[in-house]
Write a protein that holds these residues in place. Sequence first.
Motif, PDB file in Angstrom:
ATOM      1  N   GLY A  10       0.658  -1.148   0.272  1.00  0.00           N
ATOM      2  CA  GLY A  10      -0.046   0.069  -0.073  1.00  0.00           C
ATOM      3  C   GLY A  10       0.896   1.241   0.097  1.00  0.00           C
ATOM      4  N   LEU A  11       2.094   1.184   0.005  1.00  0.00           N
ATOM      5  CA  LEU A  11       2.919   2.456  -0.022  1.00  0.00           C
ATOM      6  C   LEU A  11       2.685   3.230  -1.413  1.00  0.00           C
ATOM      7  CD1 LEU A  11       6.093   1.149   1.590  1.00  0.00           C
ATOM      8  CD2 LEU A  11       4.706   2.711   2.626  1.00  0.00           C
ATOM      9  N   LYS A  12       2.641   4.499  -1.275  1.00  0.00           N
ATOM     10  CA  LYS A  12       2.466   5.338  -2.282  1.00  0.00           C
ATOM     11  C   LYS A  12       3.551   6.328  -2.509  1.00  0.00           C
ATOM     12  CE  LYS A  12      -2.761   4.749  -2.718  1.00  0.00           C
ATOM     13  NZ  LYS A  12      -2.595   3.886  -1.725  1.00  0.00           N
ATOM     14  N   ASP A  13       4.198   6.959  -1.434  1.00  0.00           N
ATOM     15  CA  ASP A  13       4.993   7.964  -1.439  1.00  0.00           C
ATOM     16  C   ASP A  13       6.395   7.297  -1.696  1.00  0.00           C
ATOM     17  OD1 ASP A  13       3.038   9.539  -0.946  1.00  0.00           O
ATOM     18  OD2 ASP A  13       3.347   9.543   0.982  1.00  0.00           O
ATOM     19  N   ILE A  14       6.750   6.635  -2.732  1.00  0.00           N
ATOM     20  CA  ILE A  14       8.089   5.982  -3.173  1.00  0.00           C
ATOM     21  C   ILE A  14       8.562   6.531  -4.553  1.00  0.00           C
ATOM     22  CG2 ILE A  14       7.706   3.808  -1.896  1.00  0.00           C
ATOM     23  CD1 ILE A  14       6.927   2.464  -4.217  1.00  0.00           C
ATOM     24  N   LYS A  15       9.896   6.562  -4.778  1.00  0.00           N
ATOM     25  CA  LYS A  15      10.243   7.019  -5.929  1.00  0.00           C
ATOM     26  C   LYS A  15      11.518   6.235  -6.369  1.00  0.00           C
ATOM     27  CE  LYS A  15      11.531  11.609  -8.093  1.00  0.00           C
ATOM     28  NZ  LYS A  15      11.420  12.912  -7.847  1.00  0.00           N
ATOM     29  N   LEU A  16      11.553   5.891  -7.535  1.00  0.00           N
ATOM     30  CA  LEU A  16      12.695   5.130  -8.174  1.00  0.00           C
ATOM     31  C   LEU A  16      13.773   5.909  -8.629  1.00  0.00           C
ATOM     32  CD1 LEU A  16      14.029   2.520  -9.109  1.00  0.00           C
ATOM     33  CD2 LEU A  16      12.828   2.377 -11.157  1.00  0.00           C
ATOM     34  N   ALA A  37       5.092   5.866   8.386  1.00  0.00           N
ATOM     35  CA  ALA A  37       5.030   7.407   7.998  1.00  0.00           C
ATOM     36  C   ALA A  37       3.959   7.681   7.362  1.00  0.00           C
ATOM     37  CB  ALA A  37       6.389   7.565   7.183  1.00  0.00           C
ATOM     38  N   GLU A  38       3.376   6.655   6.347  1.00  0.00           N
ATOM     39  CA  GLU A  38       2.191   6.835   5.793  1.00  0.00           C
ATOM     40  C   GLU A  38       0.967   6.714   6.155  1.00  0.00           C
ATOM     41  OE1 GLU A  38       2.351   5.880   1.546  1.00  0.00           O
ATOM     42  OE2 GLU A  38       4.284   5.847   1.235  1.00  0.00           O
ATOM     43  N   GLY A  39       1.067   6.375   7.730  1.00  0.00           N
ATOM     44  CA  GLY A  39      -0.238   6.015   8.288  1.00  0.00           C
ATOM     45  C   GLY A  39      -0.893   4.986   7.717  1.00  0.00           C
ATOM     46  N   ILE A  40      -0.052   3.637   7.143  1.00  0.00           N
ATOM     47  CA  ILE A  40      -1.027   2.584   6.707  1.00  0.00           C
ATOM     48  C   ILE A  40      -0.933   1.532   7.518  1.00  0.00           C
ATOM     49  CG2 ILE A  40      -0.694   0.877   4.702  1.00  0.00           C
ATOM     50  CD1 ILE A  40       0.685   2.985   2.860  1.00  0.00           C
ATOM     51  N   GLU A  41      -1.998   0.957   7.882  1.00  0.00           N
ATOM     52  CA  GLU A  41      -2.101  -0.396   8.780  1.00  0.00           C
ATOM     53  C   GLU A  41      -2.166  -1.645   7.832  1.00  0.00           C
ATOM     54  OE1 GLU A  41      -2.294  -0.621  12.031  1.00  0.00           O
ATOM     55  OE2 GLU A  41      -1.604   1.409  12.418  1.00  0.00           O
ATOM     56  N   LEU A  42      -1.381  -2.247   8.109  1.00  0.00           N
ATOM     57  CA  LEU A  42      -1.655  -3.868   7.548  1.00  0.00           C
ATOM     58  C   LEU A  42      -2.923  -4.616   7.893  1.00  0.00           C
ATOM     59  CD1 LEU A  42       2.041  -4.764   7.359  1.00  0.00           C
ATOM     60  CD2 LEU A  42       0.981  -3.934   5.478  1.00  0.00           C
ATOM     61  N   TYR A  64      29.308  -3.313  -8.022  1.00  0.00           N
ATOM     62  CA  TYR A  64      28.177  -2.957  -8.868  1.00  0.00           C
ATOM     63  C   TYR A  64      28.728  -2.677 -10.274  1.00  0.00           C
ATOM     64  CZ  TYR A  64      24.457  -3.156  -5.460  1.00  0.00           C
ATOM     65  OH  TYR A  64      23.680  -3.769  -4.704  1.00  0.00           O
ATOM     66  N   ASN A  65      28.202  -2.774 -11.379  1.00  0.00           N
ATOM     67  CA  ASN A  65      28.420  -2.025 -12.550  1.00  0.00           C
ATOM     68  C   ASN A  65      27.132  -1.853 -13.515  1.00  0.00           C
ATOM     69  OD1 ASN A  65      28.200  -4.938 -13.728  1.00  0.00           O
ATOM     70  ND2 ASN A  65      30.268  -5.053 -13.068  1.00  0.00           N
ATOM     71  N   HIS A  66      27.344  -1.231 -14.557  1.00  0.00           N
ATOM     72  CA  HIS A  66      25.622  -1.033 -15.349  1.00  0.00           C
ATOM     73  C   HIS A  66      24.908  -0.469 -14.531  1.00  0.00           C
ATOM     74  CE1 HIS A  66      27.358  -1.975 -19.188  1.00  0.00           C
ATOM     75  NE2 HIS A  66      28.014  -3.188 -18.840  1.00  0.00           N
ATOM     76  N   THR A  67      23.476  -1.100 -14.431  1.00  0.00           N
ATOM     77  CA  THR A  67      22.421  -0.835 -13.825  1.00  0.00           C
ATOM     78  C   THR A  67      22.505  -0.618 -12.372  1.00  0.00           C
ATOM     79  OG1 THR A  67      21.205  -1.920 -15.570  1.00  0.00           O
ATOM     80  CG2 THR A  67      20.102  -1.248 -13.367  1.00  0.00           C
ATOM     81  N   ALA A  68      22.259   0.451 -11.765  1.00  0.00           N
ATOM     82  CA  ALA A  68      22.176   0.681 -10.318  1.00  0.00           C
ATOM     83  C   ALA A  68      20.950   1.487  -9.986  1.00  0.00           C
ATOM     84  CB  ALA A  68      23.542   1.487  -9.733  1.00  0.00           C
ATOM     85  N   PHE A  69      20.333   1.053  -8.803  1.00  0.00           N
ATOM     86  CA  PHE A  69      18.933   1.725  -8.294  1.00  0.00           C
ATOM     87  C   PHE A  69      18.824   1.778  -6.919  1.00  0.00           C
ATOM     88  CE2 PHE A  69      17.646  -2.679  -9.112  1.00  0.00           C
ATOM     89  CZ  PHE A  69      16.927  -2.951  -7.938  1.00  0.00           C
ATOM     90  N   GLU A  70      17.817   2.873  -6.636  1.00  0.00           N
ATOM     91  CA  GLU A  70      17.595   2.782  -5.166  1.00  0.00           C
ATOM     92  C   GLU A  70      16.099   3.215  -5.262  1.00  0.00           C
ATOM     93  OE1 GLU A  70      20.005   5.240  -2.827  1.00  0.00           O
ATOM     94  OE2 GLU A  70      21.595   4.058  -2.846  1.00  0.00           O
ATOM     95  N   ILE A  71      15.284   2.683  -4.330  1.00  0.00           N
ATOM     96  CA  ILE A  71      13.968   3.410  -4.146  1.00  0.00           C
ATOM     97  C   ILE A  71      13.827   4.049  -2.689  1.00  0.00           C
ATOM     98  CG2 ILE A  71      11.313   2.394  -3.737  1.00  0.00           C
ATOM     99  CD1 ILE A  71      12.016  -0.105  -5.526  1.00  0.00           C
ATOM    100  N   MET A  72      13.217   5.153  -3.103  1.00  0.00           N
ATOM    101  CA  MET A  72      13.350   6.227  -1.679  1.00  0.00           C
ATOM    102  C   MET A  72      11.834   6.314  -1.243  1.00  0.00           C
ATOM    103  SD  MET A  72      16.554   7.089  -1.975  1.00  0.00           S
ATOM    104  CE  MET A  72      17.965   7.621  -2.997  1.00  0.00           C
TER     105      MET A  72
END
Length: 422
Positions: free
Chosen positions: A156-162, A319-324, A263-271
Amino acid sequence: MSFKVPRGTQDILPEQTPKWQKVESVLRELSRVYRYKEIRTPMFEQTELFQRSVGDTTDIVQKEMYTFEDRGGRSLTLRPEGTASTVRAYVEHKMFGVPDQPMKLSYIGPMFRYERQQAGRYRQFVQFGVEAIGSSDPAIDAEVIALAMDVYQSVGLKDIKLHLNSLGDKETRDAHRTALINHFKPSISEFCNDCQNRLEKNPLRILDCKVDHEHPLMGTAPKLTDYLNESSARYFEKVKEYLEILGIDYEVDPNLVRGLDYYNHTAFEIMSTASGFGAITTLCGGGRYNGLVSEMGGPDLPGIGFALSIERLLLALEAEGIELDVEDSLDIYVVAMGEEAKKKSVELLSSFRAKGISAEMDYIDRKMKAQMKSADRLGAKYVIVIGETELEEASVNIKEMQSGNEEKVELSELVNYLLEHK
C-alpha cells in the motif's frame, strides 16, 4: 542483575509480529509469482568472502563487519549483506550448470552491521533480497526493479520514488575514475580521512561519503553518465525502455553510485518521499554485478539483484499511516466450569485445532466472568460455556460475540458448525 537487549538490536514482541508475518508473506508470494526460489545460507562466512566481494574500501568492510576468530584460528564474519553468500553458494554448488538460466534466487534473514543506530536501522536487521544470475539481458534488470517496486506497492505504499543510474562497464569506470582523481586531488586535504584514502583506491566511493556530501566539489564532480561508452549507453537505454513498457516511473540520478564495489551498469534505489520519514530515505537498493561470479571462482557470468530492510519498510508504512490487514483472529473461546468440564475443553480444543480452527481456554482457574472478559479482549468470534449441565446434555449454547446471538449445538457437531460459520 538485570539484562537488556544489546545496543542496535530489538525484540519483536507478540503484538508486533503479525505485521512482520504479513510483510514476509507478501515477500514470499511475490517471489513465487516472479519465480525467485528461496536459498538459505549460513549467518557467518569466511571474512575474505566479504573483503573480496563487497570491497575493502567500503564502510561495511572497514568499519561495520562483526568479525571474529573461531577456535581453529579461522577469521569468520557475520554476514553484512546477502549477495556475496548467495553468489558463493551459486558457484560452490555449480548452479551455473542448471539448464534453465538465469538462476533466480531469493533470501530472507538477519544481517549484521556495526553502525550507529537510527530510526529503522539496526546492527541486526532482517533483509530480503533477490538475485538473478546468468543473464545480461536488460529485460531482467527491469524485472528485478519491477519486483522491488511491487513489494512496496503490494503493502500500500504510495510515497515512493525510483532513482536509476548506470555505472557502465570497466572501460567507462576507468575513464570516470581518472576524471574523479583529477577533480578531487587538488583539494583532497579538505576531505575526511576516508575520502583521502579512497582517492587512489576507489574515488567513486568519495561520492558516497556521508561526511563531505555538502562539499562544493561534490556538486561539480564529473558525472559517470557523461563517460558511458556506446555499449554501456545502449544498455542503459534498453533498461529504461523496458521500465517504460512496464509503466514504472523513474528518475535518472547521476550521483547514485551504491556503496558496494561489485556494482556495474544498472544501479537503482527506491526512496520514501513521505514527510517525516527521516533523513535517510533509502528503502531498497540494488544493481548489476557482472564479474562477481568469476571473482568467486566461477565462470564469467553476469548477475543483478536488490536487497531491502523489513525494518525500514515497516517504518515507511508508519510514515504513511498505513495499517496492514493482519490475521490475528480467535475463532472460539471455551469457558470451563469445573474439573470434568476442563477435561472436555482440552479434548474440544484439540479437535478444533486439528481442523484449523483457532481456539483458546483458561489455564489459571479464573471465574466465569473473568474468562468471558478474556474472550472479549482476545477478540473471540464465538464463546461456549461448559459446565455440569452441558456435559450431561452433550450440547452447549454457542454465542457469537459481535451480535450476541446464541444457538444450541451438540458437542459432537461443534467442529462442523464452526467450519460452516467461520
